[in-house]
Design a protein around this motif. Structure first.
Motif, mmCIF file in Angstrom:
data_model
loop_
_atom_site.group_PDB
_atom_site.id
_atom_site.type_symbol
_atom_site.label_atom_id
_atom_site.label_comp_id
_atom_site.label_asym_id
_atom_site.label_seq_id
_atom_site.Cartn_x
_atom_site.Cartn_y
_atom_site.Cartn_z
ATOM 1 N N UNK A 128 -15.700 -36.301 -27.969
ATOM 2 C CA UNK A 128 -14.707 -36.054 -26.923
ATOM 3 C C UNK A 128 -13.378 -36.719 -27.257
ATOM 4 N N UNK A 129 -12.322 -35.923 -27.273
ATOM 5 C CA UNK A 129 -10.975 -36.445 -27.462
ATOM 6 C C UNK A 129 -10.233 -36.354 -26.136
ATOM 7 N N UNK A 130 -9.117 -37.049 -26.046
ATOM 8 C CA UNK A 130 -8.343 -37.040 -24.806
ATOM 9 C C UNK A 130 -7.301 -35.934 -24.832
ATOM 10 N N UNK A 131 -7.098 -35.318 -23.676
ATOM 11 C CA UNK A 131 -6.110 -34.259 -23.545
ATOM 12 C C UNK A 131 -5.018 -34.714 -22.578
ATOM 13 N N UNK A 132 -3.789 -34.670 -23.020
ATOM 14 C CA UNK A 132 -2.653 -34.920 -22.151
ATOM 15 C C UNK A 132 -2.202 -33.564 -21.613
ATOM 16 N N UNK A 133 -2.649 -33.223 -20.423
ATOM 17 C CA UNK A 133 -2.459 -31.883 -19.855
ATOM 18 C C UNK A 133 -1.137 -31.839 -19.086
ATOM 19 N N UNK A 134 -0.194 -31.067 -19.612
ATOM 20 C CA UNK A 134 1.135 -30.945 -19.010
ATOM 21 C C UNK A 134 1.212 -29.623 -18.256
ATOM 22 N N UNK A 135 1.248 -29.713 -16.944
ATOM 23 C CA UNK A 135 1.213 -28.509 -16.114
ATOM 24 C C UNK A 135 2.439 -27.633 -16.280
ATOM 25 N N UNK A 136 2.199 -26.345 -16.524
ATOM 26 C CA UNK A 136 3.296 -25.368 -16.597
ATOM 27 C C UNK A 136 3.133 -24.281 -15.536
ATOM 28 N N UNK A 137 2.032 -24.356 -14.752
ATOM 29 C CA UNK A 137 1.780 -23.330 -13.761
ATOM 30 C C UNK A 137 1.213 -22.066 -14.394
ATOM 31 N N UNK A 138 0.810 -21.126 -13.540
ATOM 32 C CA UNK A 138 0.193 -19.876 -13.993
ATOM 33 C C UNK A 138 1.049 -18.705 -13.507
#
Length: 199
Positions: A128-138
């Motif tokens: 498991x690696x870490x994800x820096x999730x940057x929201x851009x919307x859908x």
């Protein structure tokens, strides 16, 4: 050593796309901490250096895969094997359709949720690696996703995008020392999601 990767596409025509916000975040980190120069390595562009932290200097490697977004795992896997970096010392910044624009979450592990860049990394990195999730919307409809992510970040979103990338950059010393919860908290404090007041 901490491996910090960003997802994106290498051609200049993609430079300001929503899909390239991972690349743009790495550029901001490199500039803030004066890392570099960028060199062609590991099937991409890499730069390394030292981040000065409250716990002393920490070595980091930044990597922008040149393999295109959907094959990002090839480059990240190669770099991780070369330096013997375990999955838990890998952080990947990427655009996230399932988060509102400007929202940020750091997550360890999980599925790829249809993100082919994450799918590729999972195929090349064990654990498991870490994800820096940057929201851009859908965009609201699955058929519009490709055009949406391959469109430039609109002017209305450039303010929060710049603020969030700056907050991530200024907080990267906490990533380097493994203080991941503190990193999430500081980023959220420095760049609250649009429409939300700081608490």
């Amino acid at each position: 050593m901490l491996l910090i990767a960003g997802l994106g596409n290498p051609d200049s025509k993609y430079l300001r796309n929503r899909h390239n916000i991972g690349f743009l975040t790495l550029d901001a980190i490199a500039e803030h901490w004066r890392l570099g120069p960028w060199k062609a390595r590991f099937q991409g562009a890499a730069c390394d250096g030292v981040i000065e932290t409250a716990k002393g200097p920490r070595k980091v490697l930044l990597l922008k895969p040149g393999t295109y977004y959907n094959e990002s795992g090839r480059a990240i896997g190669e770099a991780a094997r070369y330096y013997d970096i375990p999955a838990e010392r890998i952080v990947v910044f990427h655009d996230e359709l399932d988060l509102a624009p400007g929202k940020f979450r750091l997550k360890l592990g999980g599925g790829h949720a249809g993100n082919n860049g994450l799918r590729s990394i999972m195929a090349h990195v064990a654990g498991d690696f870490r994800r820096g999730r940057i929201g851009i919307g859908h965009p609201g409809d699955k058929s519009r996703v490709t055009g949406y992510v391959l469109s430039d970040i609109p002017k209305a979103d450039q303010g929060w995008a710049a603020d969030l990338m700056d907050a991530i950059s200024r907080s990267a010393d906490l990533l380097a020392t493994g203080e991941f919860d503190a990193f999430q908290t500081k980023v959220t404090h420095l760049a609250p999601a649009p429409g939300k007041e700081e608490s």
